[in-house]
Design an enzyme around this catalytic site. Structure first.
Site, short mmCIF file in Angstrom:
data_model
loop_
_atom_site.label_atom_id
_atom_site.label_comp_id
_atom_site.label_asym_id
_atom_site.label_seq_id
_atom_site.Cartn_x
_atom_site.Cartn_y
_atom_site.Cartn_z
N LYS A 1 0.99 -1.42 -0.02
CA LYS A 1 0.21 0.21 -0.35
C LYS A 1 0.96 1.60 -0.46
CE LYS A 1 -2.97 0.74 3.91
NZ LYS A 1 -2.89 1.89 4.30
N SER A 2 1.80 1.32 0.93
CA SER A 2 2.81 1.86 1.42
C SER A 2 3.36 2.46 -0.30
CB SER A 2 3.55 2.19 1.95
OG SER A 2 3.01 2.46 3.44
N GLY B 1 -4.74 7.87 5.78
CA GLY B 1 -3.65 8.75 6.02
C GLY B 1 -2.18 9.53 5.92
N ARG C 1 -7.34 12.83 13.27
CA ARG C 1 -5.46 12.91 13.52
C ARG C 1 -4.93 14.23 12.61
NH1 ARG C 1 -4.48 7.28 9.23
NH2 ARG C 1 -2.75 7.42 10.73
N GLN D 1 4.93 8.92 6.85
CA GLN D 1 4.25 9.84 6.01
C GLN D 1 4.65 11.61 6.04
OE1 GLN D 1 0.48 9.03 8.06
NE2 GLN D 1 0.49 7.08 6.89
N ASP E 1 2.75 -0.90 11.14
CA ASP E 1 1.19 -1.68 11.37
C ASP E 1 1.52 -2.46 12.10
OD1 ASP E 1 1.06 1.15 10.35
OD2 ASP E 1 1.72 0.45 8.32
N LYS F 1 -3.64 6.26 15.22
CA LYS F 1 -3.99 5.78 13.27
C LYS F 1 -5.20 5.72 13.21
CE LYS F 1 0.68 4.80 13.08
NZ LYS F 1 1.78 5.64 11.75
N ARG G 1 -5.19 2.54 18.78
CA ARG G 1 -5.04 0.92 18.64
C ARG G 1 -4.96 0.55 19.55
NH1 ARG G 1 -1.86 0.54 12.29
NH2 ARG G 1 -4.49 1.11 11.29
N ARG H 1 -6.51 -2.97 10.34
CA ARG H 1 -5.44 -3.98 11.05
C ARG H 1 -6.96 -3.96 12.28
NH1 ARG H 1 -1.83 -3.35 7.04
NH2 ARG H 1 -1.57 -0.56 6.86
C1 S3P Z 1 3.11 4.59 6.47
C2 S3P Z 1 3.65 4.89 6.98
C3 S3P Z 1 3.30 4.92 8.51
C4 S3P Z 1 2.16 3.90 9.09
C5 S3P Z 1 1.06 3.79 7.47
C6 S3P Z 1 2.03 3.62 6.45
C7 S3P Z 1 4.11 5.43 4.91
O1 S3P Z 1 2.67 6.05 9.76
O2 S3P Z 1 1.60 3.45 9.62
O3 S3P Z 1 0.22 2.53 7.86
O4 S3P Z 1 3.22 4.61 3.81
O5 S3P Z 1 4.24 5.82 4.79
P1 S3P Z 1 3.51 7.06 9.96
O6 S3P Z 1 4.44 7.69 8.85
O7 S3P Z 1 2.42 7.70 10.40
O8 S3P Z 1 4.44 6.14 10.63
#
Ligand code: S3P
Length: 439
Positions: free
Chosen positions: A22-23, A91, A119, A166, A308, A335, A339, A384
């Site tokens: 996904k990222s 997010g 958030r 992120q 995650d 999140k 969580r 999740r």
């Molecule tokens: C992600 C970073 C993580 C992760 C999220 C995906 C990303 O969040 O929890 O599911 O794709 O950059 P954070 O940057 O808030 O740690």
């Protein structure tokens, strides 16, 4: 809101291909949108989060075409959208897109669901303001909906106040449109997809390690059009890895899992707990067999590499002999749901002994030698949490009903189908890796 009933049952066996990461999927779409020409992406995540990012880029004038699991993106100049851009539950979507859009000479409005509106967005708006972007949040605060844009950005040096890929990704995407290089400094390295994929698509990125700090500098520019195959999402593989580890008689192979930096913390933790888990670095295939688990201590430094996976590791911990502690997990409060509260309350309802102590999670395995029990639980609107409860349900006494199961579609629409396939011991093919799944 949908309810999913999960019965406890026999061994899980066979091979599955989890959805594309996904990222990486979000980032590939954004890079393809910026590249002047046609890029080709295979294995995009089929979840709603990534679909939203694709639709948002289309609303900004980018054309995409999908056939037989291959997505072509015709990138180039972005143009103003006609209305607000809705990231849904994502997010990653809202924060990365804020970085992309900050560099544009028009304003955009980014919004999402109730969870997104709760958030914290100050973590991205602050560095964007420092770069000279025009940004504003709801009612004078830094909550979504957000107005983002303005262009005319200057490169900055930014030390991340929290370990967050992120935020790093947001600042680096904005840096592509700045007038000089932009540097992000991290105390604890987070996942490296933005810099990895920028480098792979022809952008100049310098990376170094200084005094134990992770330093990444991006130079302004645009990516070249590219072709990219997205590997399986390790965060989704983690659910099956734990399921195979705790369900007696199981042996599962997870095909072609992404095995890059800051994503495989859960593998190390499960191995430490005594799981039979073997990862073939060449193919990315992960083989997991049922075994007895023991508790372990997870240090705060390890958390960015498994952020995650804490809910599903808590399920493994509940089935392990002894106590498992997770230190420095305060980020889990912000999140898709809180969580820590969700794990404590929902796994607690199932009979697990879970305690939250400030920024620490403590799970005592196998309370009084008794396993988990099937009851009604709630996803808290969080994919999740729903999937972690479903895995716990496999070893519970009696059926579990999970309310708010629809949250799973944000990242893994075919999760339940894969569960059934593994129960049948067959080898489901990669039917779910097309870009339009879940739409
Ligand atoms: C992600 C970073 C993580 C992760 C999220 C995906 C990303 O969040 O929890 O599911 O794709 O950059 P954070 O940057 O808030 O740690």
């Amino acid at each position: 809101m949908t309810v999913q009933r999960v019965e406890p049952g026999g061994p899980l066996r066979g091979r599955i291909q989890v959805p594309g990461d996904k990222s990486i999927s979000h980032r590939m779409l954004i890079l393809a949108a910026l590249a002047d020409g046609t890029s080709t992406i295979r294995g995009l995540s089929g979840g709603d989060d990534v679909l939203r990012t694709r639709r948002i880029l289309e609303a900004l004038g980018i054309r995409t075409f999908e056939a037989a699991g291959v997505l072509n993106v015709h990138g180039g100049a972005l143009s103003p959208a006609k209305g607000p851009l809705d990231v849904g539950n994502s997010g990653t979507g809202i924060r990365l897109l804020a970085g992309l859009l900050a560099g544009m000479d028009f304003l955009s409005v980014l919004d999402g669901d109730d969870s997104i509106r709760r958030r914290p967005m100050d973590r991205v708006l602050e560095p964007l303001r420092a770069m000279g972007a025009t940004v504003a949040g709801r009612e004078g605060s830094d909550l979504a909906p957000l107005t983002v844009g303005g262009g005319g950005l200057s490169g900055i040096e930014y030390r991340l106040p929290v370990a967050s890929a992120q935020v790093k990704g947001c600042v680096l995407f904005a840096g592509l449109s700045a007038d000089s290089p932009t540097t992000v400094i991290e105390d604890r390295p987070s996942r490296a997809h933005t810099e990895e994929l920028m480098l792979a698509t022809g952008i100049t990125v310098d990376e170094s390690s200084e005094d134990g700090l992770n330093v990444t500098t991006v130079h302004p520019g645009r990516p070249e059009p590219f072709t990219h195959d997205i590997a399986g999402d390790p965060s989704q593989a983690a659910f099956w890895a734990v399921a195979a580890a705790i369900v007696p008689g199981s042996e599962v192979v997870l095909g072609n899992v992404y095995a890059g930096p800051a994503r495989l913390g859960f593998v190390e933790v499960l191995q430490r707990m005594g799981a039979h888990l073997v990862l073939d670095p060449a193919s990315g295939d992960m083989t997991v067999r049922n075994s007895e688990l023991v508790g372990t201590d997870i240090a705060a430094d390890e958390v960015p590499g498994l952020v995650d996976e804490v809910p599903i590791l808590a399920v493994a911990a509940a089935m392990a002999e002894g106590v498992t502690t997770f230190d420095g997990v305060e980020e889990l409060r912000i999140k898709e749901s809180d969580r820590l509260a969700a794990v404590e309350s929902q796994l607690g309802r199932m009979g697990a002994e879970v305690r939250v102590e400030n920024d620490r999670l403590v799970v005592t395995g196998r309370p009084e030698g008794v396993g988990l029990r099937g009851v009604g639980v709630d996803s808290h609107g969080d994919h999740r949490i729903a999937m972690a409860c479903a895995v716990a349900a496999l070893v519970a006494k009696g059926p579990t009903t999970i309310t708010g199961w629809d949250a799973v579609s944000t990242s893994y629409p075919d999760f339940y189908g894969h569960l059934q396939a593994l129960r049948n011991g067959n080898r489901p093919e990669v039917a779910d890796r097309s870009a339009d799944e879940g739409s």
